[in-house]
Write a protein that holds these residues in place. Structure first.
Motif, PDB file in Angstrom:
ATOM      1  N   LYS A 148      -0.462  -1.965  -4.932  1.00 51.36           N
ATOM      2  CA  LYS A 148      -1.699  -2.772  -4.850  1.00 51.36           C
ATOM      3  C   LYS A 148      -2.665  -1.857  -4.280  1.00 51.36           C
ATOM      4  O   LYS A 148      -3.962  -1.970  -4.836  1.00 51.36           O
ATOM      5  N   ILE A 149      -2.557  -0.929  -3.748  1.00 54.14           N
ATOM      6  CA  ILE A 149      -3.401   0.080  -2.955  1.00 54.14           C
ATOM      7  C   ILE A 149      -2.726   1.442  -2.962  1.00 54.14           C
ATOM      8  O   ILE A 149      -1.703   1.589  -2.476  1.00 54.14           O
ATOM      9  N   LEU A 150      -3.204   2.485  -3.649  1.00 47.89           N
ATOM     10  CA  LEU A 150      -2.631   3.780  -3.516  1.00 47.89           C
ATOM     11  C   LEU A 150      -3.728   4.679  -2.738  1.00 47.89           C
ATOM     12  O   LEU A 150      -5.042   4.680  -3.151  1.00 47.89           O
ATOM     13  N   VAL A 151      -3.165   5.503  -1.595  1.00 51.04           N
ATOM     14  CA  VAL A 151      -3.952   6.272  -0.985  1.00 51.04           C
ATOM     15  C   VAL A 151      -3.621   7.571  -1.430  1.00 51.04           C
ATOM     16  O   VAL A 151      -2.439   8.027  -1.283  1.00 51.04           O
ATOM     17  N   LEU A 152      -4.462   8.385  -2.144  1.00 50.54           N
ATOM     18  CA  LEU A 152      -4.311   9.637  -2.720  1.00 50.54           C
ATOM     19  C   LEU A 152      -3.881  10.877  -1.774  1.00 50.54           C
ATOM     20  O   LEU A 152      -4.547  10.677  -0.481  1.00 50.54           O
ATOM     21  N   SER A 153      -3.307  11.841  -2.065  1.00 54.24           N
ATOM     22  CA  SER A 153      -3.377  13.037  -1.199  1.00 54.24           C
ATOM     23  C   SER A 153      -3.949  14.078  -2.308  1.00 54.24           C
ATOM     24  O   SER A 153      -4.475  13.846  -3.168  1.00 54.24           O
ATOM     25  N   GLN A 154      -3.770  15.266  -1.716  1.00 55.72           N
ATOM     26  CA  GLN A 154      -4.450  16.273  -2.217  1.00 55.72           C
ATOM     27  C   GLN A 154      -3.362  16.831  -3.129  1.00 55.72           C
ATOM     28  O   GLN A 154      -2.751  17.985  -2.989  1.00 55.72           O
ATOM     29  N   SER A 155      -2.913  15.941  -4.401  1.00 58.31           N
ATOM     30  CA  SER A 155      -1.879  16.169  -5.136  1.00 58.31           C
ATOM     31  C   SER A 155      -2.412  15.847  -6.597  1.00 58.31           C
ATOM     32  O   SER A 155      -2.789  14.920  -6.827  1.00 58.31           O
ATOM     33  N   SER A 156      -1.813  16.628  -7.695  1.00 54.34           N
ATOM     34  CA  SER A 156      -1.945  16.238  -9.028  1.00 54.34           C
ATOM     35  C   SER A 156      -1.003  15.102  -9.035  1.00 54.34           C
ATOM     36  O   SER A 156      -1.118  14.415 -10.248  1.00 54.34           O
ATOM     37  N   PHE A 157       0.072  14.959  -8.528  1.00 58.46           N
ATOM     38  CA  PHE A 157       1.145  14.092  -8.727  1.00 58.46           C
ATOM     39  C   PHE A 157       0.485  12.850  -8.388  1.00 58.46           C
ATOM     40  O   PHE A 157       0.563  11.809  -9.218  1.00 58.46           O
ATOM     41  N   MET A 179       0.862  -1.199   0.032  1.00 63.75           N
ATOM     42  CA  MET A 179       0.056   0.071  -0.042  1.00 63.75           C
ATOM     43  C   MET A 179       0.982   1.243   0.060  1.00 63.75           C
ATOM     44  O   MET A 179       1.885   1.234   0.796  1.00 63.75           O
ATOM     45  N   VAL A 180       0.543   2.164  -0.904  1.00 62.67           N
ATOM     46  CA  VAL A 180       1.393   3.463  -0.950  1.00 62.67           C
ATOM     47  C   VAL A 180       0.594   4.433  -0.461  1.00 62.67           C
ATOM     48  O   VAL A 180      -0.638   4.552  -1.002  1.00 62.67           O
ATOM     49  N   VAL A 181       1.144   5.248   0.341  1.00 62.78           N
ATOM     50  CA  VAL A 181       0.257   6.540   0.890  1.00 62.78           C
ATOM     51  C   VAL A 181       1.114   7.727   0.574  1.00 62.78           C
ATOM     52  O   VAL A 181       2.274   7.841   1.012  1.00 62.78           O
ATOM     53  N   HIS A 182       0.577   8.456  -0.291  1.00 66.80           N
ATOM     54  CA  HIS A 182       1.154   9.690  -0.828  1.00 66.80           C
ATOM     55  C   HIS A 182       0.896  10.894   0.067  1.00 66.80           C
ATOM     56  O   HIS A 182      -0.284  11.177   0.432  1.00 66.80           O
ATOM     57  N   LEU A 183       1.679  11.725   0.396  1.00 73.27           N
ATOM     58  CA  LEU A 183       1.460  12.963   1.253  1.00 73.27           C
ATOM     59  C   LEU A 183       2.198  14.129   0.304  1.00 73.27           C
ATOM     60  O   LEU A 183       3.246  14.051  -0.116  1.00 73.27           O
ATOM     61  N   ARG A 184       1.257  15.192   0.176  1.00 69.73           N
ATOM     62  CA  ARG A 184       1.680  16.299  -0.407  1.00 69.73           C
ATOM     63  C   ARG A 184       2.150  17.493   0.542  1.00 69.73           C
ATOM     64  O   ARG A 184       0.890  17.785   1.202  1.00 69.73           O
ATOM     65  N   GLY A 185       3.097  17.803   0.542  1.00 68.62           N
ATOM     66  CA  GLY A 185       3.699  18.841   1.830  1.00 68.62           C
ATOM     67  C   GLY A 185       4.291  20.040   0.858  1.00 68.62           C
ATOM     68  O   GLY A 185       3.937  20.491  -0.026  1.00 68.62           O
ATOM     69  N   GLY A 186       5.494  20.240   1.300  1.00 74.45           N
ATOM     70  CA  GLY A 186       6.610  21.145   0.577  1.00 74.45           C
ATOM     71  C   GLY A 186       5.920  22.484   0.390  1.00 74.45           C
ATOM     72  O   GLY A 186       5.379  23.205   1.585  1.00 74.45           O
ATOM     73  N   ASP A 187       5.802  23.095  -0.829  1.00 80.31           N
ATOM     74  CA  ASP A 187       5.031  24.443  -0.826  1.00 80.31           C
ATOM     75  C   ASP A 187       3.615  24.483  -0.703  1.00 80.31           C
ATOM     76  O   ASP A 187       2.987  25.432  -0.638  1.00 80.31           O
ATOM     77  N   ARG A 188       2.995  23.342  -0.390  1.00 84.43           N
ATOM     78  CA  ARG A 188       1.664  23.396   0.395  1.00 84.43           C
ATOM     79  C   ARG A 188       1.382  22.688   1.394  1.00 84.43           C
ATOM     80  O   ARG A 188       0.636  21.642   1.707  1.00 84.43           O
ATOM     81  N   LYS A 189       1.997  23.190   2.391  1.00 86.73           N
ATOM     82  CA  LYS A 189       1.884  22.722   3.860  1.00 86.73           C
ATOM     83  C   LYS A 189       0.422  22.465   4.418  1.00 86.73           C
ATOM     84  O   LYS A 189       0.322  21.596   5.146  1.00 86.73           O
TER      85      LYS A 189
END
Length: 383
Positions: free
Chosen positions: A308-317, A224-234
């Protein structure tokens, strides 16, 4: 001698009979595999469809793509061939610059942002070929650490069957074509089908890029992949964190997944991400959890595509990776990023009860889907 000859003849007959039995069994097992792949998802196996592993030779890669298409598309045999559609559209443009509007995606933002915009404008031209022709976007620049050479190779391959922009003709360049799609796609079965067909077409393209092909052949798709969007959009880094540990726990129970990888881009976010990791680990002590900071943006993107599973972040990536997926995509929102850019929606919902920080039960809803282009309720639990 006669006795020996009889024994030899009996052995030969036995060998032939054994081979005939194998040929009879193998087609039956293949038919069973196909039936299993067509089964709809039930509540007790929400994310349990077969998920192939692309390890080994090119045959494994071909099988991964075929399984992916079979699990996701369920398309009618009359579904359009994208390349033929493109060629027919070009040849029907009668005058030197043509009667149709030439459009292209233009942008220098991140890779995911540009890819989602590209997909929306390509989709528009496929849905309304009488009005539009898509021409190749200019590969000028890309932000957020995606290598320029890799970006040009990847986007260039995805649009290689479309015509180059003719210098003498006017081309409308747009960041995306979402507004036009909003008027076309709601409750439009053709739009949903074309999204699936375009995803299949682009999956095939990705598999032919050497660096991506190498990754697909050697990466085990069992996490399972959990993607987190931070950086310039904290401000969006913490989106959904209060429920994420409970959601991860539920997904692990339902699927038997034992490995979770948390992906994020900026080292400055590591202290906060480590807190989330500890919270997930406390909720599911048996999980093997790893954090990945930055690194190859292409490998991170492919990891999201093949998980297998992708947990989306608030990210276009991460949302752009979902366009190519044939595994399950999960979000705390039905319309991640407001549906950017073609009203992307996760059609299925799942309600669960979890004990919160103050030992009070709370109902948590998360949304999921597999593949791109499914309509609400398609492939979801029905009983």
């Amino acid at each position: 001698q006669v006795s020996f000859g009889c024994m030899w003849l009996v052995s030969l007959i036995g060998f032939i009979a054994h081979q005939l039995m194998l040929f009879a069994i193998i087609p039956a097992s293949l038919q069973l595999d196909r039936r299993v792949a067509r089964d709809s998802v039930t509540r007790n196996s929400i994310l349990s469809r077969p998920h192939s592993r692309s390890t080994g030779d090119d045959g494994s890669l071909v099988r991964w793509k075929q399984d992916c298409d079979q699990h996701c598309a369920n398309l009618d045999k009359r579904s359009p061939d994208i390349k033929k559609l493109i060629n027919a559209n070009i040849s029907a443009n009668s005058t030197s610059c043509g009667e149709k509007q030439l459009i292209s995606q233009h942008g220098i933002d991140g890779f995911g942002h540009q890819l989602l915009g590209l997909q929306s404008c390509v989709l528009l031209t496929l849905l309304q070929p009488e009005n539009y022709i898509f021409v190749q976007k200019e590969l000028i620049n890309v932000q957020h650490g995606f290598g320029l050479g890799t970006y040009r190779k990847l986007i260039g391959t995805l649009q290689e069957d479309f015509p180059a922009s003719p210098g003498r003709c006017e081309v409308v360049k747009s960041d995306h074509c979402f507004e036009q799609l909003q008027r076309i796609c709601p409750y439009n079965g053709k739009c949903a089908m074309m999204k699936k067909v375009l995803s299949m077409y682009w999956r095939d393209k990705i598999g032919k890029i050497p660096i991506a092909k190498k990754f697909l052949l050697n990466h085990k798709q069992d996490e399972m992949v959990v993607h987190l969007r931070g950086g310039d959009r904290k401000e969006v880094l913490y989106h959904g964190w209060e429920t994420l540990p409970s959601i991860v726990k539920e997904l692990c129970v339902l699927t038997g997944t034992a490995k979770v990888s948390i992906l994020f881009e900026e080292s400055a976010d590591e202290p906060e991400v480590s807190k989330l990791r500890k919270s997930i680990q406390h909720t599911v002590p048996s999980l093997r959890i790893r954090q990945f900071i930055g690194g190859s943006a292409l490998q991170m993107w492919l990891r999201m595509v093949t998980a297998k599973i992708l947990v989306l972040s608030q990210s276009s990536f991460s949302l752009s990776a979902a366009l190519f997926r044939c595994g399950y995509t999960v979000s705390v929102d039905r319309y991640p990023l407001g549906g950017r850019y073609d009203a992307n929606a996760l059609p299925c919902s799942f309600n669960m009860t979890s004990t919160g920080l103050h030992e009070a039960d709370q109902t948590i809803e998360f949304f999921w889907g597999f593949c791109h282009g499914l309509e609400p309720g398609e492939g979801c639990k029905t009983d």
